[in-house]
Enzyme design. Structure first.
Site, PDB file in Angstrom:
ATOM      1  CG  ASP A 206      -1.761   1.206   1.374  1.00 33.29           C
ATOM      2  OD1 ASP A 206      -2.649   1.390   0.531  1.00 33.29           O
ATOM      3  OD2 ASP A 206      -1.527   1.982   2.320  1.00 33.29           O
TER       4      ASP A 206
ATOM      5  CD  GLU B  69      -2.248   2.237  -3.367  1.00 30.56           C
ATOM      6  OE1 GLU B  69      -3.433   2.496  -3.644  1.00 30.56           O
ATOM      7  OE2 GLU B  69      -1.812   2.218  -2.200  1.00 30.56           O
TER       8      GLU B  69
END
Length: 696
Positions: free
Chosen positions: A348, A384
């Site tokens: 993330d 990401e």
């Protein structure tokens, strides 16, 4: 029962609570603490039964060994040191701290002002000092026995070219599935139950990517609004499975899930959050890292270390550049691979992990540490590739072996199929692996993880059903979530009984899913898209642990599920669609064309065609890359993507192919019915067609 540290205490390299068979060795890092206390609790965590100062310190690691203490022991820490927020130090021994290396967490955080190191409401705010004991409200660690019967379990390590990812939430996937037993819904055991695995295997999925399952608390502000932290992007325990996903009290349930997926040939990828923690800004609670060593664990403002530096939008940024914080992250990753047997990670806000001196550096120490690690460099790694800080958008900027979520693919496919003009060059790039972003530094054509939707944003059904977001249930007056979704309701906002609109939405979903599976790169499907799941237009369901966020399985009989199964099978049958090397358009030494783009009249496209803003139809011939061995085995495919009206096309003669058969037409009543081509061939409006050489 009395407890004491053994005089035979020895320094072990491991951090955390390690059971040795005769006792437990406790070790925790803090560079600025002056004393570290270990606190032991009753099995229910309610009574503190012992508090002892760790007797040994070496290299900023505090440690001690207690004979006779074993699995099931409940514990936490209290750290003594300077309380000097202006210098970045926030030690407060009144606050019980979770071990960053805890392998299991007991209980749920019970929000109370006593969890804060400062006195909420005090005149001097976070500069004040709070004397209340936070232990009654705090989660605790549990000592673990690592033994588990992994007999027969082996890592799959499937190649990226053969990977099809399915992003899913443990609760969202299982809460409403009609065949998952009630007692297993919302749990790891429900996730690996026969109905779920059967669905995934029939669909053709090779890897399941789980939203965060490392321990995270519910946010206080959400609970006060009657909501919960559903997605889980607020990690507090990087080694511990989330307790609410257990049907019982044993973390072996997570191992059971992994073993079951492996037996079905499905890899397990974890979505992990090492860019920030659940403690928030300097005005957040003191739960673990802040109390152990705020100045080491977090990046602080270079102008005023009282404040945390935030590139994540959550209030803090984990200081991965610090060697001991880096060690914690790497130890955590290796634990999940080595002990829990997972197959990879999706990071993330991964740009934050690559920041050094606040700037992103693709040659930074985090990437270097991963790449040299003999364990981690061999598992699946997905970034990401952005955060909210300056210079944080880094799509295409990560080094091998990382793959990256490609939001450009999502946006361009949505725009092309809703009819935006001038999209031909962009959609051509997405079909061929987004070469502008990824074809450099010897990166593979599988570097792009292609997606139509993800957990954040519209589902596929909502992309064709809503023009605007509808996030009112989140309690933020619909201000949260993206406003530019490149969506099109096709004539009615939300669900409708209009048969024409429903048919148009079904066709567009087929076109978009076909585009995903016919593109170079690694496809990712979001749980529920294959069964028409809708979130009612909510594009930010992070706090909706209810029917809004859960997958609606009522579409199991929808023909779209069968379409998804067949288009995935088509991709698997044609390796031309999933290559390791980029197609550049070059002609190899054997004069075979790799890739070529054609006009409807069968002639190759020229520069003027690419610059036509009204061009809505793209036709492309794809064969093997000339640099791929055994290219003579490549039959090649001809693909047509028509976002415009009905038209006639002529198929080219290329690489000696003189005749074609159609194997897919998304506008047909039977999309996968094979048809011999007779030219000129009519291509339906807003449709995708795939052709193979006759006899192939």
């Amino acid at each position: 029962m009395s407890f004491s540290f053994s005089e035979l205490d020895f320094l072990k390299p491991e951090l955390g609570a390690e059971y040795t068979g005769q006792g437990t060795h406790f070790a925790v890092f803090s560079a600025h603490a002056e004393q570290m206390e270990l606190c032991l609790f009753s099995p229910d965590g309610k009574e503190e039964v012992a508090r002892m100062a760790l007797p040994k310190r070496e290299g900023d690691i505090w440690s001690g060994y207690i004979a006779g203490v074993g699995p099931g022991t409940v514990y936490g820490y209290r750290a003594h040191g300077p309380y000097d927020p202006k210098a970045g130090h926030r030690f407060n021994p009144n606050k019980l701290l979770l071990d960053p290396y805890a392998k299991q967490v007991l209980g749920e955080l019970e929000w109370d002002d006593a969890l804060y190191g400062y006195t909420i409401g005090a005149k001097d705010d976070d500069l004040s000092f709070d004397n209340r004991d936070s232990a009654p409200y705090m989660v605790k660690g549990i000592v673990q026995d690592p033994d588990f019967d992994w007999d027969g379990d082996q890592a799959i390590r499937r190649t990226w070219t053969d990977t099809i990812i399915y992003e899913a939430h443990v609760r969202g996937m299982t809460m409403t599935h009609p065949d998952v037993p009630d007692e297993l819904r919302g749990t790891f055991l429900g996730m690996c139950s026969e109905p779920i695995i059967d669905h995934l295997t029939k669909l053709g999925i090779s890897a399941v990517e789980l939203l965060p399952i490392q321990h995270f608390p519910n946010d206080r502000y959400l609970l006060e609004k009657g909501l919960t932290n559903y997605w889980g992007y607020q990690t507090l325990g990087f080694f511990a499975p989330q307790p609410r996903y257990l049907s019982g009290s044993k973390i072996t349930e997570f191992k059971t899930m992994v073993k079951a997926f492996h037996a079905a040939g499905i890899e397990v990828i974890m979505d992990v959050v090492y860019n920030h923690t659940a403690e928030g800004s300097e005005r957040g609670p003191t739960l673990s890292f802040r109390g152990l060593d705020n100045a080491s664990y977090y990046i602080l403002s270079p102008d005023d270390p009282r404040h945390t530096y935030d590139t994540t939008g959550t209030g803090n940024t984990l200081n991965v550049a610090h060697p001991m914080v880096m060690r914690m992250v790497l130890d955590s990753l290796r634990y999940w691979v080595g002990v829990m047997h997972v197959d990879g990670f999706r990071f993330d806000l991964a740009s934050t992990l690559g920041r050094q001196d606040l700037d992103f550096d693709r040659q930074g120490i985090f990437f270097g540490a991963i790449r040299q690690d003999p364990i981690l460099s061999g598992v699946k790694l997905i970034a990401e590739p952005w955060d909210v800080g300056e210079g944080g958008y880094q799509v295409g900027g990560f080094p091998h072996p990382f793959r990256e979520w490609n939001d450009k693919f999502r946006d361009d496919v949505r725009r092309f199929w809703k009819g935006d003009g001038g999209m031909a060059p962009d959609i051509a790039s997405r079909l061929t692996g987004s070469q502008l972003q990824f074809n450099h530094s010897d990166r593979a054509a599988t570097s792009s993880v292609n997606l139509l939707s993800a957990h954040d944003g519209f589902t596929l059904m909502d992309t064709v059903s809503f023009n605007d977001k509808h996030n009112e249930a989140n309690g933020e007056d619909n201000r949260d979530g993206h406003s530019d979704n490149h969506s099109d309701n096709m004539g009615a906002e939300g669900a409708t009984d209009d048969a024409g609109i429903r048919d148009a939405r079904s066709r567009r979903r087929r076109n978009m899913m076909a585009t995903l599976l016919l593109s170079q790169g690694v496809p990712m499907i979001v749980a529920g898209d294959e069964v028409g799941n809708s979130q009612g237009g909510n594009n930010n369901a992070y706090c909706q642990d209810n029917e809004i966020g859960w997958v609606d399985w009522s579409g199991l009989d929808d023909p779209f599920l069968s379409f998804c199964q067949k288009i995935i099978a088509l991709r698997k049958d044609h390796p031309e669609l999933r290559q390791e090397r980029f197609l550049t358009g070059a002609i190899g030494e054997d004069e075979r064309t790799e890739i070529a783009w054609y006009r409807p009249d069968g002639e190759q496209m020229g520069e003027e065609d690419w610059s036509d803003p009204e061009l809505r139809l793209l036709s492309v011939y794809m064969s093997y890359s000339a640099s791929t061995p055994d290219v003579e085995k490549a039959a090649g495919l001809f693909l047509v993507f028509n976002a415009g009206g009905d038209c006639d096309i002529r198929l080219p003669e290329v690489n000696g192919i003189t005749g074609w058969s159609r194997v897919l037409a998304t506008g047909a009543d039977e999309p996968f019915a094979e048809l011999d081509v007779r030219e000129p061939l009519a291509v339906d409006r807003e449709s995708v067609a795939v052709f193979v050489p006759n006899g192939a």
